[in-house]
Write an enzyme that holds these catalytic residues in place. Sequence first.
Site, PDB file in Angstrom:
ATOM      1  CG  ASP A   1      -2.083   0.946   1.100  1.00 61.56           C
ATOM      2  OD1 ASP A   1      -2.367   1.400  -0.040  1.00 61.56           O
ATOM      3  OD2 ASP A   1      -2.713   1.263   2.125  1.00 61.56           O
TER       4      ASP A   1
ATOM      5  CG  HIS B  13       0.057   2.417  -9.288  1.00 61.18           C
ATOM      6  ND1 HIS B  13      -0.206   2.026  -7.997  1.00 61.18           N
ATOM      7  CD2 HIS B  13      -1.004   3.207  -9.652  1.00 61.18           C
ATOM      8  CE1 HIS B  13      -1.366   2.544  -7.596  1.00 61.18           C
ATOM      9  NE2 HIS B  13      -1.862   3.271  -8.585  1.00 61.18           N
TER      10      HIS B  13
ATOM     11  CD  GLU C 161     -13.410  -5.197  -1.971  1.00 57.87           C
ATOM     12  OE1 GLU C 161     -12.209  -5.493  -1.856  1.00 57.87           O
ATOM     13  OE2 GLU C 161     -14.326  -6.053  -1.912  1.00 57.87           O
ATOM     14  CG  ASN C 162      -7.728  -1.980  -5.477  1.00 57.28           C
ATOM     15  OD1 ASN C 162      -6.822  -2.792  -5.267  1.00 57.28           O
ATOM     16  ND2 ASN C 162      -8.003  -1.025  -4.604  1.00 57.28           N
TER      17      ASN C 162
HETATM   18  C1  IPE Z   1      -5.430  -2.751  -0.434  1.00 56.82           C
HETATM   19  O1  IPE Z   1      -5.090  -1.421  -0.540  1.00 56.82           O
HETATM   20  C2  IPE Z   1      -5.382  -3.425  -1.781  1.00 56.82           C
HETATM   21  C3  IPE Z   1      -4.060  -3.635  -2.359  1.00 56.82           C
HETATM   22  C4  IPE Z   1      -2.923  -3.346  -1.767  1.00 56.82           C
HETATM   23  C5  IPE Z   1      -4.040  -4.225  -3.657  1.00 56.82           C
HETATM   24  P1  IPE Z   1      -6.179  -0.282  -0.751  1.00 56.82           P
HETATM   25  O2  IPE Z   1      -5.420   0.992  -0.872  1.00 56.82           O
HETATM   26  O3  IPE Z   1      -7.094  -0.640  -1.866  1.00 56.82           O
HETATM   27  O4  IPE Z   1      -6.993  -0.348   0.620  1.00 56.82           O
HETATM   28  P2  IPE Z   1      -7.919   0.746   1.323  1.00 56.82           P
HETATM   29  O5  IPE Z   1      -8.936   1.184   0.323  1.00 56.82           O
HETATM   30  O6  IPE Z   1      -7.022   1.865   1.737  1.00 56.82           O
HETATM   31  O7  IPE Z   1      -8.497   0.029   2.509  1.00 56.82           O
HETATM   32  C1  IPE Z   2      -1.277   0.310  -3.483  1.00 57.32           C
HETATM   33  O1  IPE Z   2      -1.118   1.679  -3.471  1.00 57.32           O
HETATM   34  C2  IPE Z   2      -1.553  -0.243  -4.861  1.00 57.32           C
HETATM   35  C3  IPE Z   2      -2.924  -0.766  -5.028  1.00 57.32           C
HETATM   36  C4  IPE Z   2      -3.893  -0.706  -4.150  1.00 57.32           C
HETATM   37  C5  IPE Z   2      -3.220  -1.376  -6.286  1.00 57.32           C
HETATM   38  P1  IPE Z   2      -2.360   2.665  -3.500  1.00 57.32           P
HETATM   39  O2  IPE Z   2      -2.710   2.933  -4.921  1.00 57.32           O
HETATM   40  O3  IPE Z   2      -3.472   2.148  -2.662  1.00 57.32           O
HETATM   41  O4  IPE Z   2      -1.723   3.953  -2.873  1.00 57.32           O
HETATM   42  P2  IPE Z   2      -2.380   4.924  -1.796  1.00 57.32           P
HETATM   43  O5  IPE Z   2      -2.868   4.067  -0.678  1.00 57.32           O
HETATM   44  O6  IPE Z   2      -3.481   5.646  -2.488  1.00 57.32           O
HETATM   45  O7  IPE Z   2      -1.261   5.820  -1.385  1.00 57.32           O
HETATM   46 MG    MG Z   3      -4.009   2.380  -0.727  1.00 60.22          MG
END
Ligand code: IPE
Ligand code: IPE
Ligand code: MG
Length: 248
Positions: A18, A35, A65-66
């Site tokens: 994350d 990313h 959920e992404n």
């Molecule tokens: C969890 O991170 C999913 C992945 C790392 C792929 P998110 O960034 O999606 O989680 P939330 O929304 O902060 O809980």
């Molecule tokens: C993790 O980083 C990657 C995925 C969830 C795919 P984020 O994209 O969630 O990065 P933040 O949490 O918004 O910083």
């Molecule tokens: Mg995140």
Amino acid sequence: MNQLSPSTVPAHVAIIMDGNGRWANARGLPRAMGHRKGVEAVREAVRTAADCGISYLTLFAFSSENWNRPQSEVSDLMGLLKTFIRRDLAVLHKQNVRIRIIGDKTNLSGDILPLLLEAEETTRANTGITLVIAFNYGARDEIARAMRALAVDVAAGRLTPGEITPERIAAGLDTADIPDPDLIIRTSGEERLSNFLLWQGAYAELMFVPEFWPDFSRDTFLSALSRYAMRERRFGGLQPAATLAVGS
Ligand code: IPE
Ligand code: IPE
Ligand code: MG
């Protein structure tokens, strides 16, 4: 510089990668750059895990959920996964890495599914570390899919409700032949599981580290493993007798 003894190295480490977006924001860069940088951290994490003798490394790459993110970010993430497999599959194969994909493989668009299957198929017989990529993965979805399959067996008379045991449920999950994670690490300072390995992580040690995923280096990983080695796992039981004997 690795003072970890084989007995304290976790067999299975799972990581919630994350903080890519915040890493980029902090530098005034678009989220996509975070990313992209995150993929480099993936490569380093796989190497470190293999060097340390970890048998399974699960990486949460994209949650069910992404899909709620803006279309452009979703397609950036899909593009990066495809590029990663195209570019890195041969190297991973050469490093004897076995790749497994967990998550819902139905309804994936375009060329993503064939690539995921190719990665699994190519590396199926490898005997080194197993890299489990959680893609389109959500623990509740995974459990619901397993429950539906059991319900079909019950409806068809192949199984009685009394035969639904934790072992049978576990056998219906995407991780059926993968041991439960010993350690779940989440980067970026967030302290939640976000629907990751809810069943399998019942007794996992949880570790939350402040680094954003792109900054998760070999040293960060090694220090998490050292902290894990100090943890005492009880699984609902009592302290091992050996520990109690010391100093008594
Ligand atoms: C969890 O991170 C999913 C992945 C790392 C792929 P998110 O960034 O999606 O989680 P939330 O929304 O902060 O809980
Ligand atoms: C993790 O980083 C990657 C995925 C969830 C795919 P984020 O994209 O969630 O990065 P933040 O949490 O918004 O910083
Ligand atoms: Mg995140």
